[in-house]
Design an enzyme around this catalytic site. Structure first.
Site: not given
Ligand code: ADP
Length: 506
Positions: A81, A454-455
């Protein structure tokens, strides 16, 4: 790359000591995102490592004065991420990993952690003091307890929705003010980590996946050590089994029998952690059926695998197992392996029993070379048919782009989170040339079905935020208005979750 006013660096050094101001090329490289396709896009100008909330406040005041963008991280292990790197090149990483205070209340099963406390730190702390509380850890547990919860990370026990177990925060706001949320707003309250709401509006979730403040303490509920953990590792033979397996488990998840989020994943989850691709084939392109069969045979796994676990009193766990057995009665499973841990047994050494591990990170080596991966994680309703449909469309895109399918569906109480990884070798230009367009095709596909992620990785925060489009992106307008009100100089994490300050909006 360093466009920060030298006077700002001097002021930071005066505030926190020059050793904690890191601006050499080596430092910048240390805070880069080594999984990113193009690391230079996110190269920070340097990093600052304060030791206390007071030092964070001082840094924030200086950052406002010199308009220095700060990118707060806790331990910066958010691999897939963005790791420790900022969205914008030239921001200064605010590394909170030196702040490592742990305050456990064994009687109430709560902990107040500073951002630098890693899962291993907290685990060691509890073990060394013999405190019978369990962690919920993510697959790769190198990271920070607070950082993971703030980024809505997940684990495998019944406390696996980490953000939902947050109870009370201490936050440095973008203007340097210091607030405590919930009951912490009352000085000296014994209820800070016990009662979430406090009085009036609740703000804890406002600081999750956001750029509205810097969290310097986080209250978290921990699971009292259960008397027993029991369950099964189920294997399913065919891709089509995904649908009925989800439809068998979801009613038990919804009615509360299953309290963790079982994650059903395909064969590559094991293979990519335990082996490298060249051990199976020298061919490029998607793995053929023979290779898939060989992998499954070696690890004795299905096309899909899922671990279901119950936690708590032995009597209750045993009764839960009976209900689970009934639910799977006559269902065409490939195999099931029972698991049972009882208090007094040695720790099982696995995330399902709350023990931190880091070996899953080895999946970055799957293709060889400088490995990396990016996560694609849309959320969908908890239906077997919709999951099958999602699987088929995503699988087809992996095939089209010549990548190896790596997926799981985590069953929440009312939703499925379809976590996919795109594993790659950064030294393979042909492969890297496909990753970005594949990722965009996946997001477009999910969005066409009105599923949002969601991310996401720092490369794709605008892309994903853009999919949240009700009423011409009213959510973005709200986020932006709050951002402007709290952070008029735009110094905290510009671009995080697609939220940009004035003058920087794309
Ligand atoms: P971990 O080490 O657990 O993987 P990180 O430190 O990488 O977690 O944090 C993940 C993300 O969460 C960061 O990129 C940042 O956006 C946000 N974050 C982490 N810690 C804080 C904090 N203390 N205050 C505000 N945001 C944070």
């Amino acid at each position: 790359m360093n466009s920060i006013n030298p006077a700002a660096w001097r002021a930071f050094a005066a505030a926190i000591g020059k050793d904690q101001v890191m601006i050499t090329e080596e430092d910048r490289n240390a805070y880069a995102d080594h999984f990113a396709a193009d690391e230079s896009k996110h190269e920070p100008a340097g990093a600052l490592a304060p030791a206390s909330a007071e030092e964070v406040r001082e840094i924030v005041r200086i950052a406002n004065q010199y308009r220095v963008p700060l990118w707060p991280i806790s331990r910066g292990k958010n691999f897939g991420y963005g790791g420790s790197a900022p969205v914008t090149r030239g921001a200064v990483v605010l590394d909170l990993s030196r702040m490592k205070k742990i305050e456990v209340d064994a009687a109430t099963g709560t902990v107040l952690v500073e951002p630098g406390v890693g899962f291993f730190d907290l685990y060691d702390h509890l073990q060394s003091k013999g405190i019978p509380l369990w962690l919920s850890v993510p697959g790769n547990s190198w990271g920070s307890v607070a950082g993971n919860a703030l980024d809505r990370g997940v684990g495998y026990t019944s406390y696996g929705d980490h953000a939902s177990r947050i109870c009370g925060l201490e936050v440095v706001l973008p203007d340097g003010d210091l607030v405590r949320t919930g009951m912490g707003a009352m000085d000296g309250s014994p209820n800070w980590t016990l009662y979430r709401n406090g009085f009036g509006p609740g703000w804890d979730t406002m600081f999750c996946q956001s750029n509205l403040g810097i969290v310097t303490k986080l209250g978290l509920w921990l699971m009292p050590e259960p008397e027993a953990v029991a369950g099964y590792d189920y294997e399913f033979d065919k891709p089509e089994d995904l649908g009925w397996a989800i439809d068998t488990l979801m009613p038990l998840r919804r009615d509360g029998l299953i309290q963790q989020s079982p994650s059903i994943g395909n064969w590559l989850r094991s293979a990519a952690v335990m082996t490298t691709r060249e051990q199976w084939t020298k061919d490029d392109g998607p793995l053929d059926d023979k290779v898939v069969a060989a992998i499954r045979d070696r690890f004795k796994i299905g096309w899909w695998s899922v671990q279901v676990r119950f936690y708590g009193h032995l009597d209750v766990v045993e009764a839960s197992m009976r209900v689970l057995d009934r639910a799977f009665d006559k269902k065409p499973i490939q195999s099931k392996k029972p698991a049972l841990w009882k208090r007094g047994d040695p720790p099982e050494g696995s995330p399902v029993t709350g023990v931190p591990v880091s070996f899953p990170l080895a999946n970055a080596n799957w293709h060889g070379g400088r490995g990396g991966h990016v996560g694609y994680s849309p959320v969908l309703p908890p239906s077997g048919d919709l999951a099958m449909d999602q699987f088929k469309r995503t699988y087809a895109l992996y095939q089209q782009y010549g990548m190896d399918y790596h997926a799981s569906f985590a069953m929440g109480e009312r939703s499925l989170t379809n976590v996919n990884q795109i594993l790659y070798n950064k030294d393979d230009p042909a492969m890297m040339g496909r990753v970005d367009s594949m990722f965009r095709a996946l997001v477009a596909d999910a969005s066409a079905h009105r599923y949002g992620e969601y991310r996401t990785h720092i490369d794709y925060m605008d892309l994903v935020a853009d999919c949240y489009d009700f009423n011409d992106h009213a959510l973005r307008r709200l986020n932006t208005r709050v951002k402007d009100a709290l952070d008029p100089n735009g110094i905290i994490a510009p671009g995080k979750s697609g939220i940009w300050p004035k003058g920087k909006r794309p």
